[in-house]
Design an enzyme around this catalytic site. Structure first.
Site, PDB file in Angstrom:
ATOM      1  N   HIS A  73      13.313   5.643   1.099  1.00 56.30           N
ATOM      2  CA  HIS A  73      12.956   6.819   1.150  1.00 56.30           C
ATOM      3  C   HIS A  73      12.719   7.482   2.078  1.00 56.30           C
ATOM      4  CE1 HIS A  73      11.972   6.828  -3.619  1.00 56.30           C
ATOM      5  NE2 HIS A  73      13.113   5.936  -3.451  1.00 56.30           N
ATOM      6  N   TYR A 202       3.810  12.975  -6.025  1.00 57.55           N
ATOM      7  CA  TYR A 202       2.373  12.838  -6.206  1.00 57.55           C
ATOM      8  C   TYR A 202       1.930  14.328  -6.940  1.00 57.55           C
ATOM      9  CZ  TYR A 202       2.106   8.733  -3.275  1.00 57.55           C
ATOM     10  OH  TYR A 202       2.449   7.472  -2.891  1.00 57.55           O
ATOM     11  N   PRO A 294      -5.292   3.583  -4.803  1.00 58.79           N
ATOM     12  CA  PRO A 294      -3.654   3.610  -4.702  1.00 58.79           C
ATOM     13  C   PRO A 294      -2.886   4.877  -4.504  1.00 58.79           C
ATOM     14  CG  PRO A 294      -4.153   3.368  -6.821  1.00 58.79           C
ATOM     15  CD  PRO A 294      -5.725   3.448  -6.129  1.00 58.79           C
ATOM     16  N   LYS A 298      -1.415   1.967   0.315  1.00 57.46           N
ATOM     17  CA  LYS A 298      -1.794   1.469   1.214  1.00 57.46           C
ATOM     18  C   LYS A 298      -2.060  -0.108   1.287  1.00 57.46           C
ATOM     19  CE  LYS A 298      -0.700   4.262   4.374  1.00 57.46           C
ATOM     20  NZ  LYS A 298       0.893   4.061   4.355  1.00 57.46           N
ATOM     21  N   TYR A 386       1.486   7.971   6.031  1.00 57.86           N
ATOM     22  CA  TYR A 386       2.112   7.336   4.681  1.00 57.86           C
ATOM     23  C   TYR A 386       3.330   6.221   5.337  1.00 57.86           C
ATOM     24  CZ  TYR A 386       4.203   7.435   0.286  1.00 57.86           C
ATOM     25  OH  TYR A 386       4.691   7.029  -1.110  1.00 57.86           O
TER      26      TYR A 386
HETATM   27  C1  PHB Z   1       3.643   2.494  -7.761  1.00 58.68           C
HETATM   28  O1  PHB Z   1       5.136   2.335  -7.381  1.00 58.68           O
HETATM   29  O2  PHB Z   1       3.119   1.621  -8.326  1.00 58.68           O
HETATM   30  C2  PHB Z   1       3.138   3.323  -6.535  1.00 58.68           C
HETATM   31  C3  PHB Z   1       3.761   4.076  -5.744  1.00 58.68           C
HETATM   32  C4  PHB Z   1       2.753   4.861  -4.790  1.00 58.68           C
HETATM   33  C5  PHB Z   1       1.580   4.685  -4.880  1.00 58.68           C
HETATM   34  C6  PHB Z   1       0.858   3.889  -5.757  1.00 58.68           C
HETATM   35  C7  PHB Z   1       1.674   3.192  -6.660  1.00 58.68           C
HETATM   36  O3  PHB Z   1       0.817   5.631  -4.089  1.00 58.68           O
END
Ligand code: PHB
Ligand code: APR
Length: 391
Positions: A73, A202, A294, A298, A386
């Site tokens: 990505h 997000y 989460p 990280k 990130y």
């Molecule tokens: C996930 O795909 O479970 C996931 C992806 C990004 C995050 C947290 C969890 O920031």
């Protein structure tokens, strides 16, 4: 008494990756894991790997499948109260990307590799206890099939997660801990439906945070912020999909394909750091040492950078008879850990709805997002964190 150079406690990604890197350097390590192998593989965790983490998997000799099946990505979307902003990771970081690949798959690859190399893992090792790690001859005891065993080792790597025995074996006065517990959780759903967008979204919304993620082009992972009092039984699949859509911008909401959930769980959010990470001949690694919320994905990546520092240190110890690396492990690892803690905390604070927020704090969230919308430097800072700070 059997003897190994390193006794690793815990077969999560931290313990397994450490085992693989040590093996490659000719260092003999045993892994003791409290749970069964199937139990460990059934845990659903995050799924975004930094380039550095993928690099370590390659270095450990287990990079083939992530290379083949991982989704690269080059960006992700930040949605805020209906406005969408794309963080172009590749453009903002000089070409860096992340790879979407489930932690469960990382664990599976590392376990398969351990089988291939014939390394020892004791699953269902009960009542593990760490002894004499403040001296030169540490030992680890455990019970397997009702029998008590003891092994001798040079070093113990505590890779046994937040609730493990390693950190708990350190006297209280030798440890400082730093913690923030967030007043909400994430309700996650895994479903065999195509993702609503080719990149992660997000979303910060009046009703609370939402995240659109994926495991593959046919399997989606979605989360919504929920109350800590919520129970999964109170969330039907339909209620979940309805709430998710309410929190997304109309285009993304429209694109959500619904289907039966194949996993549904609620996880609390926490920031936590223990200091230091070395106690004589025992080291704390990964979730045993720190937890991040989460938001930003990280957790696993931070475990991987700890493993990098520790494996280098142990390789130096055995190869060059130098303890400089192990002496410096705690400082090096913590320097990176605190930066990832800062990033995870700031993204969490920006995107979640806190019941206790004052009108001033709400305006601060608005201003933070407006700043991101108007400043390439602000976006570059998010992107740099990130994709993962260097290690
Ligand atoms: C996930 O795909 O479970 C996931 C992806 C990004 C995050 C947290 C969890 O920031
Ligand atoms: N004895 C032996 N094993 C133990 C003990 C114990 N007393 N306590 C815990 N364990 C095992 C757990 O069963 C688990 O398999 O240690 C392992 C720790 O693994 P994780 O919790 O996955 O932690 P870690 O390997 O540090 O992984 C980093 O990244 O995405 C994040 O939190 C997520 O797990 C993830 C982490």
């Amino acid at each position: 008494m059997k003897r190994y150079q390193v006794a690793i406690i815990g077969s999560g990604p931290a313990g397994l990756l450490l085992g693989a890197l040590l093996h490659k350097a000719g260092i003999d390590a045993i892994i003791l894991e409290r749970q069964s192998r199937d139990y460990v593989l059934a845990r659903i965790r995050a799924g975004v790997l930094e380039q550095g983490t993928v690099g370590l998997l390659h270095e450990a000799g287990v990079g083939a499948r992530v290379e083949r099946e991982g989704l690269v990505h080059g960006g992700f979307a930040l949605n805020f109260n209906g406005h969408s902003l794309r963080i172009d990771l590749a453009d903002l970081t000089g070409g860096k990307t992340v790879t979407v690949y489930g932690q469960t798959e990382v664990t599976r690859d590392l376990m398969a590799h351990r089988d291939q190399i014939g390394a020892t893992t004791v699953y269902e090792a009960k009542d593990v206890s760490l002894e004499d790690f403040d001296g030169d001859a540490p030992r680890v005891s455990y019970t397997k099939d009702g029998q008590r065993h003891q092994i001798a080792c040079d070093f113990i790597a505590g890779c046994d997660g937040f609730h493990g025995i390693s950190r708990a074996s350190v006297p209280d006065q030798a440890l400082s801990t730093f913690e923030r517990v967030y007043p909400f959780g994430w309700l996650g759903v895994l479903a065999d439906v195509p993702p609503c967008s080719h990149e992660l979204i997000y979303a910060g919304h009046e009703r609370g945070f939402a995240l659109c993620s994926m495991r593959s082009l046919t399997r989606s992972r979605y989360y919504i912020q929920c109350s800590l009092e919520d129970r999964i039984d109170n969330w039907s699949d339909q209620a979940f999909w309805d709430e998710l859509r309410r929190r997304l911008d109309p285009a993304a909401a429209e694109a959500v394909v619904t289907g039966p959930s194949i996993e549904k769980s609620i996880a609390p959010l926490r920031s936590f750091v223990a200091e230091p990470l070395r106690f004589g001949r025992m080291f704390l690694v990964g979730d045993a040492a720190h937890i991040v919320p989460p938001t930003g994905a990280k957790g696993l990546n931070l475990a991987a950078s700890d493993v990098h520092y520790l494996s280098q240190a142990l390789i130096e110890f055995y190869g060059e008879h130098s303890s400089a690396g192990i002496d410096d492990y705690s400082r090096r690892a913590l320097a990176r850990i605190w930066k990832a803690e800062r990033f995870s905390w700031s993204l969490t604070t920006l995107l979640h709805r806190f019941d206790t927020m004052t009108p001033f704090e709400r305006r601060m969230q608005d201003a933070e997002f407006a700043y991101l919308q108007s400043s390439r430097s602000a976006c570059a800072s998010v992107a740099e964190n990130y994709v993962g700070l260097p290690f």
